[in-house]
Structures are given as C-alpha cells and as structure tokens.
Design a protein around this motif. Sequence first.
Motif, mmCIF file in Angstrom:
data_model
loop_
_atom_site.group_PDB
_atom_site.id
_atom_site.type_symbol
_atom_site.label_atom_id
_atom_site.label_comp_id
_atom_site.label_asym_id
_atom_site.label_seq_id
_atom_site.Cartn_x
_atom_site.Cartn_y
_atom_site.Cartn_z
ATOM 1 N N LEU A 28 40.515 -26.684 -64.498
ATOM 2 C CA LEU A 28 41.004 -27.787 -65.288
ATOM 3 C C LEU A 28 42.506 -28.268 -64.659
ATOM 4 N N ALA A 29 43.563 -27.348 -64.741
ATOM 5 C CA ALA A 29 44.816 -27.643 -64.162
ATOM 6 C C ALA A 29 44.869 -28.254 -62.907
ATOM 7 N N ARG A 30 43.832 -27.805 -61.694
ATOM 8 C CA ARG A 30 44.039 -28.420 -60.430
ATOM 9 C C ARG A 30 43.340 -29.799 -60.707
ATOM 10 N N LEU A 31 42.330 -29.830 -61.476
ATOM 11 C CA LEU A 31 42.108 -31.304 -61.662
ATOM 12 C C LEU A 31 43.057 -32.313 -62.107
ATOM 13 N N GLU A 32 43.581 -31.698 -63.139
ATOM 14 C CA GLU A 32 44.753 -32.760 -63.835
ATOM 15 C C GLU A 32 45.829 -32.858 -62.743
ATOM 16 N N THR A 33 46.103 -31.858 -61.897
ATOM 17 C CA THR A 33 47.114 -31.932 -60.862
ATOM 18 C C THR A 33 46.754 -33.275 -59.666
ATOM 19 N N GLU A 34 45.436 -33.193 -59.443
ATOM 20 C CA GLU A 34 44.793 -34.123 -58.612
ATOM 21 C C GLU A 34 44.839 -35.725 -59.277
ATOM 22 N N LEU A 35 44.740 -35.677 -60.442
ATOM 23 C CA LEU A 35 44.861 -36.856 -61.255
ATOM 24 C C LEU A 35 46.064 -37.118 -61.511
ATOM 25 N N GLU A 36 47.106 -36.467 -61.080
ATOM 26 C CA GLU A 36 48.387 -36.636 -61.363
ATOM 27 C C GLU A 36 48.974 -36.784 -62.917
#
Length: 914
Positions: free
Chosen positions: A547-555
């Motif tokens: 989840l955190a990696r996805l949120e990082t990619e989504l800025e």
Amino acid sequence: MTTGSIRPLIGRGEELAAVRRRFAALGDGPALVGIAGDPGLGTTRLLAEIAAWAARAGAHVCSTNPEALPQALSALPALTAAPAVVIVDDVHRCGEAAREALTGLLETPRDGVLLVLGYRPRQCPPALLTALTAAHPGRHAEHLDLAPLDRAGAEEFAGAGLCARHRATLHQNSGGNPRLLALLAASCEGPGACPGEAPGDAPGARPFAARAAAPLLAEVAALGPHARLVAHAAAVLGEPAEPDALAEVAELDRAAVLAAVDELLAADVLRTCAVPGHVEFRHPLLARLVHSAVPGGWRLGAHRRARTHHRSHGRPAVRRARHAEQACRPGDESGATELVAAADEMLASAPATAGAWYTAAARLLPAAPAHRARRRELLAAAAAAAVRSGRSDLARAALATREELLDGREHAPGGADAAEPRARLAELAGDLPQAREIRHAALAELAAAPGGADPRRAAALWTALAATAGADRPAQAAAWADEAVRATAAHAADEALHTHALAARGTLHLAAGEASAALRDARAAARIADTLTDRALAPRLGALDCLARLETELEQYGPAVRHFTRGLDTARSTGQWPAATALAAGLAGLLLRQGRFPQAAARAEEAVRCSELAGGQEPRALALCVRAQVALEVHTPETAVAVARAACALAAADGAWWHRSRLVLAAAELAAGDALGALETLAGAELADPHSAPLPAAERLALAETLCGARLGVGRTDAAKTAADQARELAARTGLAGLRVQALLLAAALAESPAEALAPAEEALAAAAACGHAADEGWARVALARARLRLGEPQQADRHLTAAAYTATACSAARLGREVAAATAEAAVAAAPAEEAYMLSQREYEISQLVSQGCTNRQIARTLGVSHKTVETHLGRIFAKLEVSSRAEIANMIGRNTVVARPRARAKSLAGAS
C-alpha cells in the motif's frame, strides 16, 4: 573472536577528557572524579587507561582496591611535590576500615591529589554513596555516569570478523554493555562458519564461550548457596518472578527465598521490575547465561516444577510453553497442545518464538502414523513463522523434516499448507517463476480437495500471486488481482489480506497507466488498514508495504509515510526482518523523492542492517540498490557505482531486483561520466525501451532519463530525443506531477535554444514545488539559470543559482551542489573575455580543481577513486587543452575562473522510489 591482548578503549573519550581537565587544574586545589557504572560497562578498563595516562603525564600514580586502601593512603604524606593521582576501583566493596580511610580523605582533601573513584551505584551502601557525591569545600569534584556504547562503538568494540546476523543484532542484544558485547562476539564463529544463532538456553542451542562467560558467572558463584539456587530458579522461570514461584522451583521455603532475593538484589544480579513484587535479571543475556550454566538434571526438574506451578495457578499457555519445550518427553500430547496454543498466541508478536514452539510441538507429538498429518501441519506453520523472522535456514530445516513424514501417495513435492513458506523462500532467493509455480500448484490442489478449497488459504495465494506479478503478462496479472480482491472480500475475517489484495490490484492499475483506478484502490485499502490494530496487521506486513509503495507512486506522500512508518515499527518490534528491509527501503525511496537526503540515508542504512537478518539475497540486493541511490545524491558517483555493482552481484536473474539494480548501476555510471558503460549496462539488462521495460511507472521514466543522458553523452542526439519523447509520453499517461517534472527537465536539457528551454524549466520548477520534490526544484533552477545565462541575463541566472545552492545545502544534496558549482563556473566564464574561456570535461575539471588545491597525483587518485595512471592521462589532456606546461599555471587559470566544465547531460533520477 577474542584474543589475549587488551582491547583498545572505545567510546570513553569524554570521561578521559574530564580527568585530564581536573588533573590540569590541580594547582587550583585537590580534585575528585567519581566514575559510576553498572556491571560490565568497563569502569575497571577506564581506570587502567587513566592510570597509564597519568603515569605518562609525570604524576605519582597509586592504583588500589578497597582492601589495600588504608595502606595506600598512609603512603601519601611521603609523596614529593609532584601531583598524585589516587585511583580506587570497586569502592562499593569498601569494608569498615577502608570506608573510614576513604571518608577521611573525602572530608579532608589533600593538595596536589586527584582522587579517581570507580564504583557501582546500585551496590553502594547509601551512606557511602552520600559521602561520595556530597560537595566538600576546597575540593573540585566531577561525577561521571558511564553509558552503554552506541551502535558504532559496539561494532568497533566487537571488531571485524563477525557473521552478518551477529553484526546486525550485536548492539540490540547486548544493550551496548562491553562485557556482554565480548560475550556475544566470542560466540560468533565468523562469516560462513557461524549459524548466526545467539547462544543460550534453547534446546540444541550453542553454548556460550567459556572464557568470555567466566566473569559473569563468577558473580553468581560468589553468592551464598541459597542465593545461587534462587538465581538458578529465576533463570529457569525466564521472566519476572514472584517469591512463591521461586520457592517452588528452587525447593526452598519462602523465608529463605526472600533472604536470597535480598542478597541477589544487593549484588545487582537481580533487580526489581515494573511488576510489583517481582524480580528479574539485570539483563536478559545474563539470565540466559546463568540458565545455560545450571546443572542439566536440576534444570530439567526445575522446568517441570515451573510448569506445574504455572498450571496450578492457571497461567496462560504462553507462560507454560517455555517449560513444556524444555521438560516434556516425546509422546507428551498435553505438552504439544500447550506449545501449539502458545505459538498461535505469539505468532503475531513474536514469529521467531512461535516457530520454535511449533517445531517443538511437532517433536513432542507421538510418532504414530495417526499423528503424521498434524505434525506436517505444525512443521509447515513453523517454516512460515521462520521465514517471516528471516530464518530461512530454520524454515528449510522444518520443510525438510515435514517431507520426511510424507510417504506413498502423500509424497508430493509440496502441499497447500506448505506452499506459502516454500514460495517465500523462492522469492528470497530471487526465483519468482518458481514461487509462482508453487502457488499455482497449491491452488490446483485446493480446488481438487474434497469439499472444495480452503477459502482463506486460496485468498492468500491469489493475493501473493497478484502482489508479485511481473509486468511481462499484464492481462494475467490483472486477472490474478481481480480474483484476489474477490476472494479476500468473500473471506471477511482477514481484512489485512483484503488490504493487500486491493493494494496489489492498484499497483497493476498504475502500471497499466490507469492512475484513477489505482488511486481508488489505494484509498479503499488505506481505509481498511487504518481501522486495523497493529496485531491484526502484523502477520500481513506485506499489505502495508504494498500500500505505501502504491501511495508513493501516486505521490500521496503523507499516507505513504504513515503506512511505511507504522509497518516498520511493527516489523522491528516483532522481529520480521524481511518485511523491515522492504519497508525501510521503501521509506528511503520516498524520502529521496522529496529531497530529504539525510533522512533517506538513515533509512537506507537501516534497510541494509535489516537485510542482513532477512535470510536471502534479494533483500540484500534491494537494500544495496537504495544505498546506491542515496550515495549518488549525497556522495560521489564512484561510491554509487561500487554499491550498485554489489547490488547487481546479489540480484538474481529471475528476481524482482535484477532489472532495477542494473538501472541503478547505469545511472551511477552515467553520473561518473561513463555514458558508454551506462548504455552497455542497460543493453545487457535488455532495458532499451522504457515502454516495455519490466519496471514500475516511475522507474520506466527514470530509464528514459538515463537513456537520454547516456545517448547524449555518446553523441547520439536523435536517439536521446527519442528517449525524452518517451519520458514525456510516460508522464502524460499517468498524469502524475513528479513524473512530469522529470520529463520537463529532459525537454529543457534537449531544447535547441535557450528560449525553448525556458518554458519547460519554469513549468518543472512550479510542478516540483507543487508536489514537494525539493531537490528537483534545485535542478529546475539550474536549468533556468543556464537558459537565462545564454540569453544574456546574468542577474536572473545568478538569482536561480543562489536559490539552487541554498536547496543543495538544505537537502545535503552533494550531486546537486556539484551541478550548481559547475553552472556557477560557466557563468564566470561567460562574464570573462571570450578568448580566456577554456572548456574541460567534467572529470578533467575536477582534477584541475584538485591540482589547484595542491593535491598530488596519488591524492587525486584516492579522492576520485581512480588509478594513478588515469590521473596522469587526464593531466596530459588538461595541459594540452589549456596550453600550459605546469601545475602552477593550471592553478592560476582555475583561480581566475577561466576554465569551465562542459555541461554533463542530466540524468538525475534513479530507479524511482525503490
């Protein structure tokens, strides 16, 4: 790991400096330095160092102990005019005569005498402690409390030659206590030879090194017989203990136990604890050491008595399990039942302990065929717990034992119950295809099982498939993700698993350019995760990482930091080192995007430490990739290249980090001025097309950026423009501001005129500010400064360079700082007459600067990490280009700002947020 030589004194510089200050001020009156330290902190070693220093300083040195103190003090009047240093160790052991002599000296200080006293405050009688710390007229006093060594000091104390697991856990397990550090270091057999387990009291555990253990065991041996017996009982209990439990285990009456506890407290072997009426050892490692030294027969009986005591008092299975593990015989089903119940309870908070108890339960179950299926289940559970705690060796051993219990038609290569630990072992070894094959086979087995598939197990397998799906088969990966979300939603009992499935599907949506769908899944997953307790999430930390990696990619950096931090805290506290590695590395990547380089460096180093405990080469490759990314921003390109090559050596060809490690290496090589090497690295990894590369969105854009810079560096301008166009397309496809910044900066760098560069550079500056990419603001300002400079607007260029320099300093961005310095030098040359401007390559310019600072060729080679011959070759080119014949002329030209470095094609970003 130990030698007969005296260890160098480490971490006590401040204490030595305090003694030297007091010694130097003896002309102002007598002085006292009190040094208080807990057992093992090195008070005696420090006093020996003080005595040696004082002797070298010309003082009369008298080092003594409490028994000889009266005689030593009687010799003081015969001293000459030279200053005297009187050192007394173990003052807390002073008898009555020594106490009277010391009190007299404290109350009547003598001129020219520095009194240095070492003592253990917990073992010091109150009256003596009051006398030691009381202020006395006419005497200068300083009281020092020895602290444990920090992590760096602990590693220096232990020295080189430790295995990775010991090195990573040394400070935490010892608390920085030098005596305990020596005990642990002595038990390590070195890299490649050491199993990495801490010695101790578990069945089959390695013994402590006798020589290092002797000083600690001597503390217990010096006690009275009842006190020794109670110490042994406390070690068997292995937890805060009350007098009744100690009495039953030690087989003493309560009055004798209470008297023994008083003796143990006075000796600082036991201490009171937070639980009222309970005592515990002063350090867990001392408890394990004492337990290992208890005679085996007595210890076995003591564990049986402890188990009986806990059962009769209704204690939970978690408190009984330790004693069942130690005392129960094979075939004891009640002991196995206790161990399984305890392991189930501990699985979320301490998977390593749970795994050991599952293994012990399987060992205790009867060997009859009727129990084989249950034993296989327990060994599979033990393997899964061991993998989570980074003990791949124990997981493989449990799976091997499990396979020995298979026979006839049951003798299949896996089994659905063991599929997940087997797949995770394959992932840790970098074999993603094997991991997928294992999970597919398990799903087929579940589907064919009588009564249908186990829905929870099937949901976990679908989620794992979706979370590890590659970019090479997007349609299949999307189908896995949809099935994972459906299956986990249907099995509502495991909401953490549903969180993971949603985050995995969102990641695949983003890879397909569907940012809106990815954002919906990320928000849905975050809503669930934020309602769950840490205990509910602990077995599924991969959900928070995904989840955190996805949120990082989504800025979505705020939620991403929150989820990374929560997951990392939970992973640390539960000892889940593979998850901790991934979470620390992910957080480091996020901080890199934001330009928070010092914080990113700290998290990257934590990832490296955790990776040494993670039980596989893939976590180490991941951690080194992030360390290389940080090195590129805050150190030299050569450092980044070295670290990236180490990551490439570890990353397996079928693992998740093979392509990414090559991308990081290529970016580092480009930054080091080796554009051709960067292109060769990318070609060898089949990373020539950003659109088809098996990488996440941000890393595909980083690939386009690296390709652009490398092609430009070898003169392939048209190919560089193609890569820049691909970067623009990738950024437009996702609509994310951070990716657009990178694409705009490339457009500015490749603009055919400074006027054309202005618009993308200004847009990049605004976008970087909007999405919080501080370092990218600095790079945009450098691009603007260069454009303004070429348009004949030096004042505006200077304004941008000043702001960029401030950003570089604030972010500790050494790479950006070098680019600002190069652009500033370009501005200086532009202001000089045209005939005075000379242009060198980036490396030639660096060497010229070092020459101007008076460095020799060998010093330059060491600074830049190149050979002496390479420096000589570059110097030959510099002499020719500058039309000079001496190093002094080079220095003169550098000083007059008539030399400039040729701008290097910018390819700043590495492999995204890792």
